[in-house]
Design an enzyme around this catalytic site. Sequence first.
Site, mmCIF file in Angstrom:
data_model
loop_
_atom_site.group_PDB
_atom_site.id
_atom_site.type_symbol
_atom_site.label_atom_id
_atom_site.label_comp_id
_atom_site.label_asym_id
_atom_site.label_seq_id
_atom_site.Cartn_x
_atom_site.Cartn_y
_atom_site.Cartn_z
ATOM 1 N N HIS A 1 -44.223 -1.767 -1.650
ATOM 2 C CA HIS A 1 -42.984 -1.737 -2.434
ATOM 3 C C HIS A 1 -43.299 -2.091 -3.881
ATOM 4 O O HIS A 1 -44.090 -2.989 -4.137
ATOM 5 C CB HIS A 1 -41.992 -2.752 -1.855
ATOM 6 N N CYS B 1 -39.197 3.078 -4.142
ATOM 7 C CA CYS B 1 -37.929 2.405 -4.427
ATOM 8 C C CYS B 1 -37.426 2.872 -5.789
ATOM 9 O O CYS B 1 -37.973 2.490 -6.829
ATOM 10 C CB CYS B 1 -38.108 0.887 -4.410
ATOM 11 N N HIS C 1 -36.521 3.754 -0.634
ATOM 12 C CA HIS C 1 -35.382 2.886 -0.942
ATOM 13 C C HIS C 1 -34.562 3.611 -1.990
ATOM 14 O O HIS C 1 -35.019 3.782 -3.119
ATOM 15 C CB HIS C 1 -35.864 1.555 -1.532
ATOM 16 N N ASP D 1 -30.489 1.375 -0.493
ATOM 17 C CA ASP D 1 -31.008 0.068 -0.889
ATOM 18 C C ASP D 1 -29.957 -0.620 -1.729
ATOM 19 O O ASP D 1 -29.542 -0.099 -2.767
ATOM 20 C CB ASP D 1 -32.291 0.262 -1.696
ATOM 21 N N HIS D 2 -29.549 -1.743 -1.269
ATOM 22 C CA HIS D 2 -28.497 -2.508 -1.931
ATOM 23 C C HIS D 2 -27.188 -1.718 -1.930
ATOM 24 O O HIS D 2 -27.106 -0.580 -1.465
ATOM 25 C CB HIS D 2 -28.874 -2.910 -3.361
ATOM 26 N N TYR E 1 -26.898 -6.844 0.044
ATOM 27 C CA TYR E 1 -26.840 -6.223 1.372
ATOM 28 C C TYR E 1 -25.476 -6.308 2.048
ATOM 29 O O TYR E 1 -25.373 -6.624 3.224
ATOM 30 C CB TYR E 1 -27.933 -6.810 2.281
#
Lengths: 385, 385
Positions: B233, B271, B298, B346-347, B363
Site C-alpha cells: 500500500h 490506492c 483502493h 476506500d473510506h 469506515y
Amino acid sequence: MKESWRWFGPNDPISLAEVRQTGATDIVTALHELPNGVLWEREAIAARRDLIAKAGLTWSVVESIPVHEKIKTAEPGWEELAETWGRSAQNLAREGVKTICYNFMPVLDWTRTDLTYPLEDGALALRFDYLLYVVFDLFILQRKGAEADYPADVVEKAEARFKTLSEDAIAKLISTVLAGLPGAEESYTLEDFRGQLARYDAIDAAALAEQLSRFLEIVVPMVEEAGGVMAIHPDDPPRPLFGLPRVVSSVEDMDRIAARVPSPANGFTFCTGSYGIRPENDLPAMLKKHGDRVHFLHLRATKREEDGMSFHEAPHLDGDVDMVAIVRAALEVEKARGVQLPFRPDHGHAILDDQSRKTNPGYPLIGRLRGLAEVRGIARALAEV
Amino acid sequence: MKESWRWFGPNDPISLAEVRQTGATDIVTALHELPNGVLWEREAIAARRDLIAKAGLTWSVVESIPVHEKIKTAEPGWEELAETWGRSAQNLAREGVKTICYNFMPVLDWTRTDLTYPLEDGALALRFDYLLYVVFDLFILQRKGAEADYPADVVEKAEARFKTLSEDAIAKLISTVLAGLPGAEESYTLEDFRGQLARYDAIDAAALAEQLSRFLEIVVPMVEEAGGVMAIHPDDPPRPLFGLPRVVSSVEDMDRIAARVPSPANGFTFCTGSYGIRPENDLPAMLKKHGDRVHFLHLRATKREEDGMSFHEAPHLDGDVDMVAIVRAALEVEKARGVQLPFRPDHGHAILDDQSRKTNPGYPLIGRLRGLAEVRGIARALAEV
C-alpha cells in the site's frame, strides 16, 4: 441527467437535509396535503419551492397532480375538474416547476401483494405474487364475474392457496393491496374498494383511452402555454387488474397517446420498473422512439418470476431491466434535444437502517441512495465514452 | 472487478449481514486481535474464513499483516520477524486468502488532522490541514529540528494558528494525529510517539528503500511458493511527515520496487486516494504501467485544497481522481491478465445514520455503500462498452 429524489413533503420521515447527503440535486414532490380536485395556488407552490431551495435543492418535477376519478370516468363535472388540473399545472410551471408527472390508472396507483418480501441478502422488497392477487380478487374481494378472468387451473390453485392463509395473512394482504389506493393513509375498506371498481363497470380500455385523449386535448394546450410539459406515468403493473382497463402499458399505448395530441408537451414519464414487467416491451427502443417527449425517468429494475406473472423489485442493476442500455438511450435523447433529463431512483429495497425507519412503501432512504449511486456511476461512465 | 469490503472482525460495529446488503461479495480483513509480530496459525485463519463464508461472503484479501517496526528499522531480530511474516502470509494463501496487502510506512499508518470535517452537504470527511499538521509538529509535538523542514512564512503562520487553538482543540488534534498509529485503540501519548520517531533518526529514504528490498527478498519467494501475492500500500499521504522517510509514494517508487524483486508476486495495492494526493502522479498511467503486479485496488477520491498541501476526502466521483479512467484502466488490466481484481470502496463520508454509529475513522457504513455503488455503476457501464 439531473439526479432527483422523491420527497413526500414536510411530513416525510426523510428530511431535505438527508436528501442532500445522497448527492441528489433536484426534488420531485407534490402538495400532498391538498385534497384531490382543488386548485393548487401559486402562493402555496412558491412557499414549497422556497422551502426546498432553502435546503439547497431544486423542485423541478411535480409528482403528481392527481387526476380525479371523475375525469377518468367522464362523470358530470369532469371538464371543470380537468380545467382546474390544467390551471394547477400552469401555476406550477409559472413558479418554475415545469415537469408535470401524472397517471391515468383507474382506482389504484400501484398494486403489490407484499411490501416486505425478504430477499436472500436480508433486503426487503416490494413483490407482486400473481396467485395471491388472484386469491384476493376471487376469495377476499369476491369481485363479481372475476372467475371469468382466470383459467380454471389458476382458480383451482388460488383456492388451495386461499385455504392455507391465516386470518393475519388475509388482513395483511388486504391492507397491502389497498395501500395502492391514492391517499391510502386514509383507511379504505373492501366495500369502498368495490364501490370504486363499480364506477368502471361500463368503461373498457377503448373508452378510457378516448377519455384520456379528451383530457389531454383540454390540458396540454394550457400546460404548453405556461411553458410546462406533461409526463404520463405508465400503469403499475402494466396489465389489467380487477377488471379495470389499462391504457399506458405498451409502446402501442405510447404511440396512440403521442399521435392524438402531437405537442411535445404531451409527454411521458419513462418508468423502467413498470414498463419492464412486460417482456415484450423493448425499453431502450421505446425510450428512443418517444425521446422527443420523454421528460422524466423513473429508474428501477423489476425481476419477473418463473410463473411469468409474478415479479419483485430487484436491485437497480440486477433485474430484467438493462440499466446501462437505458442510461445510454437517455443520454442520446439528451444530446439530441440539448436538455438534461431529470431521473429519480424509483423505489429501493429497505436495507440496513431503513428497516427501523417507517417510510412509504418502496421509498426507503438507504436503498434508494444505493440505486441513485449506481445509476450515477453508469451516467458518469457513459458521459465520458 | 470483485467488490470487496473492509471488515474489522467480530468487534466491527458493522456486521457481515449488513455488509451483504451493500452488494459486496468479498471481505478484506485481518486477524486484528493478534499482536504484531506473532505467527498467524492456519486454524485461526480457517476459522475466520469459515465465519465469513457462513455469512455468504468470501475472505479474499488480508489487510494487513502488519510489518513490525523492527523490520523497517532493521533492528536486531528483524530477519526472524520477516520470516514469521512470510509464514503468516503462506498460511493465509494456503487457506485461500491469496492477496496480502501490507504497508511499509514508518510509525504511522495514515495521518489526518480532522476526522469529522463537515462538508457543505452535512457529510463528515477526513481532512489533512497542512498548517494544523505543522502546528502539531512544531508547537505540540515540538519535534527536534522540525523548524528546518518548513519555510519561514509557514512557521510564522503556524505559530499564529497555534495561538488561536483552545485546549480542547489541541487535545482533539493530538488524538486525531495519534489515531493513525497502528493499533491506535491502545492509548498512545506524545512521549510514545516521540520515542517511535526517534527510531528513524538515522534512517533516510534510501536506507528505508533498501530495507524494504531486503524484506521483499526474504518474503516474496515464500509467498509465491504458497500461491499468494503481495500488494504494498502506498504512503498516506505520499509525502515525508515528521521527518520520517517515505518510499512508496510515486511511480518512481513503484518502478524501483518492481525492478528489485521482479516476481509478479511482489505487487501493489493501488490506492487512488493516497497516490492521488500528488498532482504529478498520473494514476491511470501508473496503474497500467504496473498492471501486471497490481493485485488490489483502493478506490477513493481526495480533493487537494488551495494551499497545495492540504486535502480532504471527496465523494468517490467528485475529487481530483478521475474514477472513470481508473476503472477503465483496471478493466484493461483484468482483460490482459484474465483475472478479476478485488477493489474496495476506500473510506467514505459519514452520512445519514452513519453519524450516530461509532465506526473506525473513514469506515462508516452508508458513506462507503454510496462509494461502492457509484464504482459498481461505472464498472457495469464500462464492461458493456
